[in-house]
Design an enzyme around this catalytic site. Structure first.
Site, PDB file in Angstrom:
ATOM      1  N   ARG A 135       0.811  -1.205   0.000  1.00 20.79           N
ATOM      2  CA  ARG A 135       0.000   0.000   0.000  1.00 20.79           C
ATOM      3  C   ARG A 135       0.853   1.266   0.000  1.00 20.79           C
ATOM      4  O   ARG A 135       0.409   2.335  -0.414  1.00 20.79           O
ATOM      5  CB  ARG A 135      -0.943  -0.030   1.209  1.00 20.79           C
ATOM      6  CG  ARG A 135      -1.877   1.152   1.328  1.00 20.79           C
ATOM      7  CD  ARG A 135      -3.049   0.878   2.268  1.00 20.79           C
ATOM      8  NE  ARG A 135      -2.670   0.165   3.462  1.00 20.79           N
ATOM      9  CZ  ARG A 135      -2.138   0.726   4.562  1.00 20.79           C
ATOM     10  NH1 ARG A 135      -1.880   2.032   4.563  1.00 20.79           N
ATOM     11  NH2 ARG A 135      -1.849   0.003   5.617  1.00 20.79           N
TER      12      ARG A 135
ATOM     13  N   ASP B 276      -8.232  21.594  -9.209  1.00 22.88           N
ATOM     14  CA  ASP B 276      -8.484  20.485 -10.126  1.00 22.88           C
ATOM     15  C   ASP B 276      -7.927  20.905 -11.482  1.00 22.88           C
ATOM     16  O   ASP B 276      -8.500  21.740 -12.176  1.00 22.88           O
ATOM     17  CB  ASP B 276      -9.983  20.173 -10.207  1.00 22.88           C
ATOM     18  CG  ASP B 276     -10.274  18.952 -11.071  1.00 22.88           C
ATOM     19  OD1 ASP B 276      -9.438  18.603 -11.930  1.00 22.88           O
ATOM     20  OD2 ASP B 276     -11.342  18.339 -10.896  1.00 22.88           O
TER      21      ASP B 276
ATOM     22  N   LYS C 115      -8.242  10.596 -17.363  1.00 26.89           N
ATOM     23  CA  LYS C 115      -8.546  11.357 -18.568  1.00 26.89           C
ATOM     24  C   LYS C 115      -7.303  11.529 -19.439  1.00 26.89           C
ATOM     25  O   LYS C 115      -6.852  10.567 -20.051  1.00 26.89           O
ATOM     26  CB  LYS C 115      -9.240  12.645 -18.163  1.00 26.89           C
ATOM     27  CG  LYS C 115     -10.585  12.336 -17.447  1.00 26.89           C
ATOM     28  CD  LYS C 115     -11.322  13.539 -16.984  1.00 26.89           C
ATOM     29  CE  LYS C 115     -12.722  13.205 -16.497  1.00 26.89           C
ATOM     30  NZ  LYS C 115     -12.777  12.328 -15.306  1.00 26.89           N
TER      31      LYS C 115
ATOM     32  N   TYR D 133     -16.796  20.091 -10.240  1.00 30.95           N
ATOM     33  CA  TYR D 133     -17.200  18.741 -10.631  1.00 30.95           C
ATOM     34  C   TYR D 133     -18.205  18.195  -9.610  1.00 30.95           C
ATOM     35  O   TYR D 133     -17.964  18.250  -8.402  1.00 30.95           O
ATOM     36  CB  TYR D 133     -15.935  17.886 -10.674  1.00 30.95           C
ATOM     37  CG  TYR D 133     -16.058  16.455 -11.081  1.00 30.95           C
ATOM     38  CD1 TYR D 133     -16.754  16.078 -12.221  1.00 30.95           C
ATOM     39  CD2 TYR D 133     -15.410  15.467 -10.347  1.00 30.95           C
ATOM     40  CE1 TYR D 133     -16.822  14.742 -12.600  1.00 30.95           C
ATOM     41  CE2 TYR D 133     -15.463  14.133 -10.712  1.00 30.95           C
ATOM     42  CZ  TYR D 133     -16.177  13.777 -11.841  1.00 30.95           C
ATOM     43  OH  TYR D 133     -16.250  12.463 -12.218  1.00 30.95           O
TER      44      TYR D 133
END
Length: 403
Positions: free
Chosen positions: A61, A188, A213, A116
């Protein structure tokens, strides 16, 4: 340094970043490490890892050379950055960045009204019950943000441009005021990527991307990242570990692969996007095109000042008809597919209506609004597809041209 030299250096960084020889072992790409348990040959090695869990292999992790390579590459793309962590989605990245700033109940966040939608949901449905208050603000507020700052304001969140309505924010003005009051600035930066907006040079403390994206570029991975400056990196990393956030090595490999071609893809997205946007702006059925790189679009001057380029995502508003006529336009398109997300090689069209999710500002259009992602197809084919779709829409609305 000339612009041409700078572009060459960016292209080279995209190819070389994260490819340390001790991680690649002579192969071109960092190997994909699938790991949970990491074993230690001696007690001394074990104790050293416990004392400094970020100095090497500790537990899956905490990362492996696959994920470290991606984090290092993303950090190199952000001038002024100190480090990056990756997450299983862009939403997870945004939420963790927000949590890194929160000290407890009674804290206050300033959130841009064009944000968003899942970020708004996190503030309203997760943070609010914990006693954290969010104030939504006009994305064009600029230095007026000073009127909304409180002693308990921990962060100002910006999204520039907004991913539906594409307002460009005055980030330096907002950052100057936020920092004067001890608040962090979180951006963002998915639309522009660090190639077209160097966030930390404008005063941003944490730059978030949905790697799903443009970094991924092929619509086949879910991943997010937060890149932080030296002041906020420790808090961001602590929030990441406490929330148990991590990303899988296969997706990290896909993101690394996409990163290598990011510059050439963005250049094509930009050129094709502008060509399609300019064509739409002249169409008799289009009321307006909302694209920050178009002269006359609100925020264009700020875009010219702060951004190095544009990408392939923008919206347009029709000048007649209602949603009930939209199937004539969006159904049976040849190249534009209807779906969420963006940034892949394929073009997308999405009917959208931000009216219901705005609370600080009013957003209203009398007729349908659509968002386009311009992919890597030939732009003339995309224009032909849109022309046929608009012809169908014209026929569907001909009997009621004003409604």
């Amino acid at each position: 340094m000339t612009e041409k030299t700078a572009a060459h250096r960016t292209a080279t960084r995209l190819i070389e970043a994260g490819r340390r020889p001790d991680w690649t072992h002579g192969v071109v790409n960092p190997p994909v490490y699938h790991a949970s348990t990491c074993v230690f040959s001696t007690l001394e090695a074990f104790d050293a890892a416990v004392r400094s869990p970020d100095s090497g292999l500790y537990y899956g992790r905490r990362g492996t050379p696959t994920t470290w390579a991606l984090e290092e590459a993303l950090t190199e793309l952000e001038p002024g950055a100190a480090g990056t962590k990756i997450f299983p989605s862009g939403v997870a990245a945004i939420n963790t960045a927000l949590l890194a700033t929160i000290q407890g109940s009674g804290d206050h966040l300033l959130m841009v009204d064009s944000v968003y939608e899942p970020t708004r949901t996190f503030c309203d449905k997760v943070l609010a019950p914990l006693g954290v208050e969010t104030t939504y603000y006009d994305p064009t507020i600029g230095s007026g943000i000073a009127d909304l700052i409180r002693p308990t304001t921990r962060a100002v969140f910006v999204e520039s441009p907004g991913s539906l309505t594409f307002e460009v924010q005055d980030i330096p003005a907002i950052a100057e005021i936020a920092h004067a009051h001890g608040a962090a600035v979180i951006l963002d930066n998915t639309w522009a990527t660090p190639l077209y907006l160097q966030a930390m040079t404008l005063g941003v403390d944490m730059s978030v991307q949905a790697l799903t994206k443009y970094i991924g570029g092929h619509s086949d991975l879910m991943m997010g990242s937060v890149t932080a400056n030296a002041q906020w990196l420790p808090a961001m990393k602590a929030a990441t570990y406490r929330m148990g956030q991590c990303a899988g090595p296969d997706d990290a490999m896909l993101a690394l692969r996409g990163l290598r071609t990011l510059q050439v893809r963005l250049e094509r997205h930009q050129a094709s996007g502008l060509k399609v946007a300019e064509w739409l702006a002249q169409h008799p059925l289009v009321e307006r095109v909302i694209h920050p790189a178009l002269p006359g679009c609100p925020g264009h001057d700020l875009w010219k000042r702060d951004f190095k380029g544009a990408t392939g995502l923008f919206s347009f508003v029709l000048n007649r008809g209602q949603r009930r006529e939209l199937p004539a336009l969006v159904d049976n398109m040849r190249f534009f597919k209807m779906g969420f997300s963006w940034g892949g090689y394929e073009s997308l069209i999405l009917p959208t209506n931000p009216t219901s999710i705005r609370t600080a500002t009013r957003w209203h259009t009398d007729h349908p609004m659509l968002r386009l992602h311009i992919g890597l197809e030939d732009p003339d084919d995309l224009i032909s597809d849109l022309a046929q779709a608009l012809e169908r829409y014209a026929a569907a609305t001909a009997e009621n041209p004003v409604a």
